[in-house]
Scaffold this motif. Sequence first.
Motif, PDB file in Angstrom:
ATOM      1  N   VAL A 105      39.433  50.742  38.937  1.00 42.18           N
ATOM      2  CA  VAL A 105      40.577  52.047  39.192  1.00 42.18           C
ATOM      3  C   VAL A 105      41.180  51.334  40.383  1.00 42.18           C
ATOM      4  N   VAL A 106      42.497  51.627  40.344  1.00 41.54           N
ATOM      5  CA  VAL A 106      43.470  51.158  41.460  1.00 41.54           C
ATOM      6  C   VAL A 106      44.338  52.403  41.689  1.00 41.54           C
ATOM      7  N   GLY A 107      44.381  53.060  42.774  1.00 46.17           N
ATOM      8  CA  GLY A 107      45.128  54.004  43.191  1.00 46.17           C
ATOM      9  C   GLY A 107      46.504  54.100  42.613  1.00 46.17           C
ATOM     10  N   THR A 108      47.185  55.464  42.316  1.00 48.55           N
ATOM     11  CA  THR A 108      48.412  55.327  41.921  1.00 48.55           C
ATOM     12  C   THR A 108      49.418  54.707  42.765  1.00 48.55           C
ATOM     13  N   ALA A 109      49.398  54.907  43.842  1.00 47.01           N
ATOM     14  CA  ALA A 109      50.433  54.134  44.818  1.00 47.01           C
ATOM     15  C   ALA A 109      50.346  52.720  44.708  1.00 47.01           C
ATOM     16  N   HIS A 110      49.305  52.032  44.375  1.00 40.39           N
ATOM     17  CA  HIS A 110      48.957  50.649  44.548  1.00 40.39           C
ATOM     18  C   HIS A 110      48.817  49.993  43.254  1.00 40.39           C
ATOM     19  N   GLN A 111      49.390  51.031  41.936  1.00 43.12           N
ATOM     20  CA  GLN A 111      49.472  50.027  40.720  1.00 43.12           C
ATOM     21  C   GLN A 111      50.882  49.580  40.269  1.00 43.12           C
ATOM     22  N   GLY A 112      50.670  48.553  39.485  1.00 46.64           N
ATOM     23  CA  GLY A 112      52.022  47.584  39.196  1.00 46.64           C
ATOM     24  C   GLY A 112      51.911  46.266  39.999  1.00 46.64           C
ATOM     25  N   HIS A 113      51.089  46.015  40.790  1.00 50.52           N
ATOM     26  CA  HIS A 113      50.900  44.935  41.558  1.00 50.52           C
ATOM     27  C   HIS A 113      50.004  43.714  41.193  1.00 50.52           C
ATOM     28  N   GLY A 114      49.292  44.145  39.874  1.00 49.20           N
ATOM     29  CA  GLY A 114      48.301  43.088  39.571  1.00 49.20           C
ATOM     30  C   GLY A 114      47.012  43.042  40.361  1.00 49.20           C
ATOM     31  N   HIS A 115      46.703  44.130  41.079  1.00 50.80           N
ATOM     32  CA  HIS A 115      45.554  44.244  41.756  1.00 50.80           C
ATOM     33  C   HIS A 115      44.383  44.344  40.702  1.00 50.80           C
ATOM     34  N   ALA A 116      44.284  45.313  39.680  1.00 50.17           N
ATOM     35  CA  ALA A 116      43.306  45.407  38.690  1.00 50.17           C
ATOM     36  C   ALA A 116      43.017  44.266  37.961  1.00 50.17           C
ATOM     37  N   LYS A 117      43.928  43.402  37.910  1.00 48.45           N
ATOM     38  CA  LYS A 117      43.609  42.304  36.906  1.00 48.45           C
ATOM     39  C   LYS A 117      43.021  41.144  38.010  1.00 48.45           C
ATOM     40  N   GLU A 118      43.550  40.867  39.128  1.00 50.55           N
ATOM     41  CA  GLU A 118      43.003  39.948  40.105  1.00 50.55           C
ATOM     42  C   GLU A 118      41.665  40.418  40.501  1.00 50.55           C
ATOM     43  N   ALA A 119      41.423  41.731  40.350  1.00 49.48           N
ATOM     44  CA  ALA A 119      40.097  42.102  41.079  1.00 49.48           C
ATOM     45  C   ALA A 119      39.011  41.974  39.989  1.00 49.48           C
ATOM     46  N   ALA A 120      39.382  42.444  38.701  1.00 46.29           N
ATOM     47  CA  ALA A 120      38.452  42.158  37.572  1.00 46.29           C
ATOM     48  C   ALA A 120      38.279  40.660  37.261  1.00 46.29           C
ATOM     49  N   LEU A 121      39.190  39.928  37.411  1.00 45.65           N
ATOM     50  CA  LEU A 121      38.994  38.421  37.217  1.00 45.65           C
ATOM     51  C   LEU A 121      37.965  37.895  38.060  1.00 45.65           C
ATOM     52  N   ALA A 122      38.281  38.273  39.400  1.00 45.17           N
ATOM     53  CA  ALA A 122      37.116  37.810  40.538  1.00 45.17           C
ATOM     54  C   ALA A 122      35.974  38.213  40.144  1.00 45.17           C
ATOM     55  N   MET A 123      35.682  39.650  39.697  1.00 44.65           N
ATOM     56  CA  MET A 123      34.423  40.097  39.602  1.00 44.65           C
ATOM     57  C   MET A 123      33.674  39.565  38.430  1.00 44.65           C
ATOM     58  N   ALA A 124      34.473  39.238  37.218  1.00 44.83           N
ATOM     59  CA  ALA A 124      33.963  38.568  36.189  1.00 44.83           C
ATOM     60  C   ALA A 124      33.480  37.299  36.197  1.00 44.83           C
ATOM     61  N   ASP A 125      34.283  36.695  37.123  1.00 42.25           N
ATOM     62  CA  ASP A 125      33.677  35.186  37.546  1.00 42.25           C
ATOM     63  C   ASP A 125      32.543  35.171  38.259  1.00 42.25           C
ATOM     64  N   TRP A 126      32.480  36.128  39.186  1.00 38.83           N
ATOM     65  CA  TRP A 126      31.325  36.069  40.170  1.00 38.83           C
ATOM     66  C   TRP A 126      30.212  36.530  39.309  1.00 38.83           C
ATOM     67  N   LEU A 127      30.266  37.344  38.410  1.00 36.30           N
ATOM     68  CA  LEU A 127      29.267  37.633  37.657  1.00 36.30           C
ATOM     69  C   LEU A 127      28.708  36.810  36.718  1.00 36.30           C
ATOM     70  N   ARG A 128      29.496  35.857  36.082  1.00 39.22           N
ATOM     71  CA  ARG A 128      28.898  34.710  35.342  1.00 39.22           C
ATOM     72  C   ARG A 128      28.369  33.710  36.443  1.00 39.22           C
ATOM     73  N   THR A 129      28.590  33.606  37.570  1.00 40.13           N
ATOM     74  CA  THR A 129      27.602  32.715  38.565  1.00 40.13           C
ATOM     75  C   THR A 129      26.478  33.554  38.667  1.00 40.13           C
ATOM     76  N   GLN A 130      26.015  34.676  38.491  1.00 39.82           N
ATOM     77  CA  GLN A 130      24.946  35.378  38.621  1.00 39.82           C
ATOM     78  C   GLN A 130      24.217  35.452  37.133  1.00 39.82           C
ATOM     79  N   GLY A 131      24.631  34.674  36.302  1.00 36.52           N
ATOM     80  CA  GLY A 131      23.943  34.601  34.911  1.00 36.52           C
ATOM     81  C   GLY A 131      24.183  35.710  33.870  1.00 36.52           C
ATOM     82  N   VAL A 132      25.251  36.550  34.173  1.00 40.63           N
ATOM     83  CA  VAL A 132      25.691  37.472  33.046  1.00 40.63           C
ATOM     84  C   VAL A 132      26.594  36.496  32.136  1.00 40.63           C
ATOM     85  N   THR A 133      26.270  36.984  30.820  1.00 40.66           N
ATOM     86  CA  THR A 133      26.831  36.305  29.509  1.00 40.66           C
ATOM     87  C   THR A 133      27.653  37.278  28.900  1.00 40.66           C
ATOM     88  N   ASP A 134      27.398  38.560  28.948  1.00 41.11           N
ATOM     89  CA  ASP A 134      28.167  39.389  27.993  1.00 41.11           C
ATOM     90  C   ASP A 134      29.025  40.460  28.976  1.00 41.11           C
TER      91      ASP A 134
END
Length: 180
Positions: free
Chosen positions: A113-142
């Motif tokens: 979730v990105v606040g409406t005033a901050h949408q359109g700057h790629g924050h959701a994509k950047e953060a979700a990709l970083a989180m997914a990469d971190w999860l994979r280092t923790q053994g998350v496979t799905d």
Amino acid sequence: MPAPTDRSWPVATEISTAALRLEPLRAEHAAEAHPLFADPQLHAFTGGTPRTPAELADAYRRQALGHSPDGSQGWLNWLLRRTSDGVLVGTVQATLERPRPHPAGPTAELAWVVGTAHQGHGHAKEAALAMADWLRTQGVTDLVAHIHPDHHTSAAVARALGLTPTDTLVDGEIRWHSAP
């Protein structure tokens, strides 16, 4: 197989990207976060209404524990800050489960979730990709996400994560899933 204990789930750590710092959620974040998430527009696709300050504080206290009361789920939550000025712009989260039969690693249900005033700057994509990469280092496979059929921005984030839509609808949302 007994339910996992709270010690068996990964613990959220700070993650840095080019534009964001993902801070592990703490109960103390609620007062600062409430104005950002009190926007009714954020509920256009998910329904419901914004939480009161007390409800948000209570939710953050529970979520900051990092696991469900019975230990069957791991809870990973981060608040998103712009590195340029420290402004809070959103949140990402992953709910971990170990389905039976036990796969190679836990499954993570993702949300952002990105606040409406901050949408359109790629924050959701950047953060979700970083989180997914971190999860994979923790053994998350799905990885899984549930997205309203009309929420094209969230669908774009899911695609960036390598998720594809399935034919499964859950509470009016399409289940997106990482490729096997």
